[in-house]
Design a protein around this motif. Structure first.
Motif, mmCIF file in Angstrom:
data_model
loop_
_atom_site.group_PDB
_atom_site.id
_atom_site.type_symbol
_atom_site.label_atom_id
_atom_site.label_comp_id
_atom_site.label_asym_id
_atom_site.label_seq_id
_atom_site.Cartn_x
_atom_site.Cartn_y
_atom_site.Cartn_z
ATOM 1 N N ASP A 107 80.356 33.693 81.018
ATOM 2 C CA ASP A 107 79.910 33.219 82.328
ATOM 3 C C ASP A 107 79.294 31.817 82.301
ATOM 4 O O ASP A 107 79.572 31.001 83.170
ATOM 5 C CB ASP A 107 78.904 34.202 82.931
ATOM 6 N N GLU A 108 78.439 31.553 81.351
ATOM 7 C CA GLU A 108 77.771 30.249 81.263
ATOM 8 C C GLU A 108 78.045 29.638 79.892
ATOM 9 O O GLU A 108 77.151 29.569 79.035
ATOM 10 C CB GLU A 108 76.270 30.397 81.515
ATOM 11 N N PRO A 109 79.264 29.170 79.682
ATOM 12 C CA PRO A 109 79.653 28.728 78.339
ATOM 13 C C PRO A 109 78.871 27.531 77.830
ATOM 14 O O PRO A 109 78.561 27.456 76.636
ATOM 15 C CB PRO A 109 81.147 28.402 78.506
ATOM 16 N N ALA A 110 78.551 26.577 78.693
ATOM 17 C CA ALA A 110 77.819 25.392 78.237
ATOM 18 C C ALA A 110 76.420 25.763 77.768
ATOM 19 O O ALA A 110 75.948 25.266 76.736
ATOM 20 C CB ALA A 110 77.750 24.361 79.359
ATOM 21 N N ARG A 111 75.747 26.619 78.508
ATOM 22 C CA ARG A 111 74.404 27.049 78.109
ATOM 23 C C ARG A 111 74.435 27.756 76.764
ATOM 24 O O ARG A 111 73.627 27.491 75.865
ATOM 25 C CB ARG A 111 73.820 27.987 79.174
ATOM 26 N N ASP A 112 75.385 28.687 76.612
ATOM 27 C CA ASP A 112 75.431 29.461 75.378
ATOM 28 C C ASP A 112 75.843 28.602 74.183
ATOM 29 O O ASP A 112 75.311 28.763 73.075
ATOM 30 C CB ASP A 112 76.388 30.640 75.540
ATOM 31 N N ALA A 113 76.790 27.677 74.388
ATOM 32 C CA ALA A 113 77.188 26.785 73.302
ATOM 33 C C ALA A 113 76.004 25.930 72.862
ATOM 34 O O ALA A 113 75.780 25.718 71.653
ATOM 35 C CB ALA A 113 78.353 25.899 73.747
ATOM 36 N N ARG A 114 75.221 25.443 73.815
ATOM 37 C CA ARG A 114 74.044 24.629 73.492
ATOM 38 C C ARG A 114 73.015 25.439 72.707
ATOM 39 O O ARG A 114 72.453 24.964 71.708
ATOM 40 C CB ARG A 114 73.432 24.073 74.777
ATOM 41 N N TRP A 115 72.758 26.660 73.165
ATOM 42 C CA TRP A 115 71.779 27.522 72.505
ATOM 43 C C TRP A 115 72.215 27.821 71.068
ATOM 44 O O TRP A 115 71.423 27.713 70.116
ATOM 45 C CB TRP A 115 71.636 28.824 73.296
ATOM 46 N N LEU A 116 73.496 28.151 70.888
ATOM 47 C CA LEU A 116 73.988 28.495 69.561
ATOM 48 C C LEU A 116 73.964 27.293 68.614
ATOM 49 O O LEU A 116 73.516 27.398 67.467
ATOM 50 C CB LEU A 116 75.401 29.061 69.656
ATOM 51 N N LEU A 117 74.420 26.148 69.090
ATOM 52 C CA LEU A 117 74.445 24.977 68.227
ATOM 53 C C LEU A 117 73.032 24.520 67.870
ATOM 54 O O LEU A 117 72.750 24.161 66.716
ATOM 55 C CB LEU A 117 75.217 23.840 68.901
ATOM 56 N N ALA A 118 72.143 24.538 68.845
ATOM 57 C CA ALA A 118 70.760 24.146 68.576
ATOM 58 C C ALA A 118 70.152 25.037 67.502
ATOM 59 O O ALA A 118 69.477 24.558 66.577
ATOM 60 C CB ALA A 118 69.944 24.211 69.868
ATOM 61 N N ARG B 127 65.931 20.339 73.179
ATOM 62 C CA ARG B 127 65.797 19.102 72.411
ATOM 63 C C ARG B 127 67.145 18.592 71.895
ATOM 64 O O ARG B 127 67.217 17.490 71.348
ATOM 65 C CB ARG B 127 64.859 19.310 71.217
ATOM 66 N N LEU B 128 68.177 19.410 72.075
ATOM 67 C CA LEU B 128 69.475 19.038 71.517
ATOM 68 C C LEU B 128 70.020 17.761 72.143
ATOM 69 O O LEU B 128 70.739 16.993 71.498
ATOM 70 C CB LEU B 128 70.473 20.187 71.708
ATOM 71 N N VAL B 129 69.661 17.511 73.398
ATOM 72 C CA VAL B 129 70.140 16.312 74.088
ATOM 73 C C VAL B 129 69.698 15.031 73.371
ATOM 74 O O VAL B 129 70.346 13.979 73.503
ATOM 75 C CB VAL B 129 69.659 16.314 75.555
ATOM 76 N N LEU B 130 68.637 15.111 72.603
ATOM 77 C CA LEU B 130 68.144 13.939 71.875
ATOM 78 C C LEU B 130 68.948 13.674 70.612
ATOM 79 O O LEU B 130 68.734 12.647 69.939
ATOM 80 C CB LEU B 130 66.674 14.133 71.499
ATOM 81 N N HIS B 131 69.869 14.569 70.284
ATOM 82 C CA HIS B 131 70.605 14.468 69.017
ATOM 83 C C HIS B 131 72.116 14.446 69.249
ATOM 84 O O HIS B 131 72.875 14.776 68.341
ATOM 85 C CB HIS B 131 70.238 15.650 68.116
ATOM 86 N N MET B 132 72.557 14.015 70.415
ATOM 87 C CA MET B 132 73.973 14.121 70.764
ATOM 88 C C MET B 132 74.885 13.309 69.850
ATOM 89 O O MET B 132 76.058 13.642 69.662
ATOM 90 C CB MET B 132 74.187 13.696 72.218
ATOM 91 N N GLN B 133 74.369 12.247 69.245
ATOM 92 C CA GLN B 133 75.195 11.412 68.368
ATOM 93 C C GLN B 133 74.998 11.729 66.884
ATOM 94 O O GLN B 133 75.596 11.078 66.030
ATOM 95 C CB GLN B 133 74.891 9.930 68.630
#
Length: 281
Positions: free
Chosen positions: A20-31, A40-46
């Motif tokens: 249902d919310e793939p972007a949220r879950d992908a962010r949570w898992l990768l973080a 805080r993941l947005v601060l590490h995009m590169q």
């Protein structure tokens, strides 16, 4: 691969799987795999993801595509500002359960009994917030093991009992709380796969009409509540009237239904106002 690329690929993969919310879950898992807080993941995009984190992220995405809940994959859930260990042995604490915690904290109490504690999220939160003595029961040895781990992580020392509701519970308590299994048997098939296939069945449904736990709690509450003690139970959104009737039939007073933040009936409260007294039919 950098973080931004990994997030795009992970989001697309989960979306294809119907999450249902793939972007949220992908962010949570990768973080989690990289050791960051999700916000805080947005601060590490590169940043480069790294081989080890990328491998763990791939495994996590596979599990999520199979509908395993994110909290089980990462092994934790935030509840009332604290991190709780979550495994397939316990129910994943929902944000709406914080309604029960808020109501509990609205009045002082020195002792609390949590029936069907699961991860221990309710009992341990109430202990941490107030310093109250707590007893927590569950019928699952696996759940009690998880609750014990959470207690150790928080530096708390409740009494844990392997018990079926009030069996073996001694004494009286200022507050009794419970988030019991309440889903009716005929409602189970309608649950999301994340719940139906991954969370412990005994924590979801007692079978039948879903009300048997409330019958047991209603029958034993007055004998385990202190004078003027309170009872708070989580309910399904259609169960308010039935649970209120059960509590009143066993002599409990000030019975009321409380809504969660979404406006759905979520908690029934009652009080042991008269003491001692006979059951009222």
């Amino acid at each position: 691969m950098i973080v931004a690329e990994a997030l795009r690929a992970g989001t697309a993969r989960l979306a294809k799987a119907g999450i249902d919310e793939p972007a949220r879950d992908a962010r949570w898992l990768l973080a989690h795999m990289m050791g960051f807080a999700p916000d805080r993941l947005v601060l590490h995009m590169q940043d480069e993801v790294g081989t080890h984190a990328a491998h763990r992220y791939d495994i996590a995405l596979t599990a999520r595509a199979a509908r395993q809940p994110v909290a089980q994959i990462v092994g934790e859930r935030m509840f009332w500002g604290r991190r709780f260990r979550i495994t397939p042995e316990v129910l994943d604490p929902r944000p709406e359960t914080e309604t029960l915690v808020a109501l509990a904290l609205a009045e002082p109490f020195g002792s609390v009994l949590d029936l069907g504690t699961g991860s221990g999220a309710i009992a341990l939160t109430l202990m941490a917030e107030t310093g109250a003595a707590a007893t927590a029961t569950d019928l699952s040895p696996g759940a009690l093991a998880v609750a014990g781990e959470n207690a150790s992580r928080l530096g708390l020392h409740p009494t844990f009992l392997l018990a079926d509701w009030f069996a073996g519970v001694q004494g009286r308590f200022d507050l009794i709380v419970s988030n019991p299994p309440y889903i009716a048997e005929d409602e189970m098939e309608g649950l999301a796969p994340e719940v139906r296939e991954w969370e412990p069945r005994m924590a979801l449904t007692p079978g039948g009409d879903g009300l048997d736990p409330y019958r047991a709690i209603a029958a034993g509450a007055a004998d385990h509540l202190s004078p003027n003690g309170r009872l708070l139970v989580e309910i399904g959104p259609t169960q308010g009237r039935a649970v209120c009737d059960l509590f009143r039939s066993h002599g409990l007073d000030e019975v009321a239904v409380h809504d969660d933040l979404d406006g759905r009936s979520r908690v029934v409260s009652a009080r042991n106002r008269d003491f001692p007294r006979e059951r009222r039919d």
